[in-house]
Write an enzyme that holds these catalytic residues in place. Structure first.
Site, short mmCIF file in Angstrom:
data_model
loop_
_atom_site.label_atom_id
_atom_site.label_comp_id
_atom_site.label_asym_id
_atom_site.label_seq_id
_atom_site.Cartn_x
_atom_site.Cartn_y
_atom_site.Cartn_z
N ASP A 80 0.87 -1.18 0.00
CA ASP A 80 0.00 0.00 0.00
C ASP A 80 0.90 1.23 0.00
O ASP A 80 2.14 1.11 -0.06
CB ASP A 80 -0.93 -0.04 1.21
CG ASP A 80 -2.22 0.75 1.01
OD1 ASP A 80 -2.32 1.49 0.00
OD2 ASP A 80 -3.12 0.65 1.85
N GLU A 101 0.03 4.62 1.86
CA GLU A 101 -0.05 5.61 2.94
C GLU A 101 0.96 5.35 4.05
O GLU A 101 1.34 6.28 4.77
CB GLU A 101 -1.47 5.63 3.52
CG GLU A 101 -2.52 6.23 2.60
CD GLU A 101 -3.15 5.21 1.67
OE1 GLU A 101 -4.13 5.56 1.00
OE2 GLU A 101 -2.66 4.06 1.63
N HIS A 126 -1.63 1.23 6.50
CA HIS A 126 -2.11 2.29 7.40
C HIS A 126 -3.14 1.72 8.36
O HIS A 126 -3.71 0.65 8.13
CB HIS A 126 -2.75 3.42 6.59
CG HIS A 126 -3.82 2.94 5.67
ND1 HIS A 126 -5.11 2.67 6.08
CD2 HIS A 126 -3.78 2.64 4.35
CE1 HIS A 126 -5.82 2.24 5.06
NE2 HIS A 126 -5.04 2.20 3.99
N HIS A 153 -7.81 5.07 7.22
CA HIS A 153 -9.12 4.85 6.60
C HIS A 153 -9.31 3.35 6.43
O HIS A 153 -8.39 2.57 6.68
CB HIS A 153 -9.25 5.57 5.25
CG HIS A 153 -8.32 5.06 4.20
ND1 HIS A 153 -7.00 5.46 4.10
CD2 HIS A 153 -8.49 4.15 3.21
CE1 HIS A 153 -6.41 4.84 3.09
NE2 HIS A 153 -7.30 4.02 2.53
#
Length: 276
Positions: free
Chosen positions: A9, A11, A106, A118
């Protein structure tokens, strides 16, 4: 032959703290994807330090799943790119996989202070399985666990590392930044982060037998909190999904975690549809 999946990912990559660094139409995105690719390469190198003959797949797991720079990725790995695809962020995972590594992840929505926290997208406020809140970390770890595969390493901010630690205490984690809030952190220098990731990846794959897969028994009672009433209207068009108390919550029962995971992925996509 050892098979390893690295899900990457964006973030949770060192140095990244703002949406402008993670969204393709924003000015700092090219720097963000270069940092993301460099961290993926460090982890590939670490896996192959431990298991030189390993078959390594790298799943681009951010946004459109087209962020990693294919020409810059270590040629010893195979890239899983594009969407939609089976198992979403875990594209390329199967029962023969020996270990999963979650890189640049994250914390879940509501899990702050945490950088860019999120769950899947801004439409999802929370996902609860048997009453326990699970973000992308928990959902992906449990999906891997359903296939008997352990998540042996996670990198991200300190909140993301703590989130996996609460679910899989024996897993390795590397905190590449200390969260100060949704858009701020004390970050490790990217070169230092990569060195740490390479060492940790080698350790995690070499000691994977000590990490148990995250098992979630079925049937699974799932609740999903959505950001808008029209999202609930769309979600309830799916057979088996019903409204729950609170006005923004839908619920369903899945036969096992694989079914629950796939339905949550579907609801996340439906929630992005705007009213005509």
């Amino acid at each position: 032959m050892t098979k390893v999946l690295i899900s990457v990912d964006m973030e949770g990559v060192s140095g990244i703290v703002h949406p402008a660094e993670t969204l393709p139409d924003r000015h700092d995105y090219e720097r963000g994807r270069a940092l993301m690719t460099a961290e993926a390469n460090a982890v590939i190198a670490g896996v192959l330090d431990a298991e030189p003959s390993a078959a390594v797949r790298v799943a681009d797991a951010h946004g459109p799943f087209r962020n990693l720079l294919p020409e810059e990725l270590d040629r010893r790995a195979r890239l899983v790119r594009g969407r939609p695809r089976p198992l979403g962020m875990l594209g390329g995972l199967d029962e023969d996989t020996d270990a999963v590594l979650l890189i640049g992840y994250h914390a879940r929505a509501g899990g702050g202070p945490a950088v860019l926290a999120h769950t899947m997208n801004d439409a999802i406020l929370d996902v609860r399985v048997a009453g326990r809140s699970l973000g992308e970390i928990g959902l992906n770890a449990a999906m891997a666990g359903h296939l008997g595969v352990p998540v042996v390493l996670l990198s991200g901010d300190d909140a993301a590392c703590a989130e996996l630690g609460a679910l899989v205490p024996s897993a390795f984690t590397v905190a590449v930044k200390e969260a100060l809030g949704q858009g701020a952190a004390v970050t490790t220098h990217p070169a230092e982060a990569r060195e740490r990731l390479r060492r940790a990846a080698a350790d995690a794959v070499g000691q994977r037998a000590r990490v148990e897969p995250l098992a979630v028994a079925g049937p699974c009672d799932v609740e999903v909190d959505l950001n808008g009433p029209y999202m609930v209207d769309l979600a309830t068009l799916v057979p088996g999904v019903s409204r729950a108390a609170g006005g923004r919550t839908v619920a369903f029962t899945a036969a096992d975690f694989s079914e629950a995971y796939r339905l949550v992925l579907l609801l996340a996509q439906l929630a992005t549809i705007r009213p005509g």
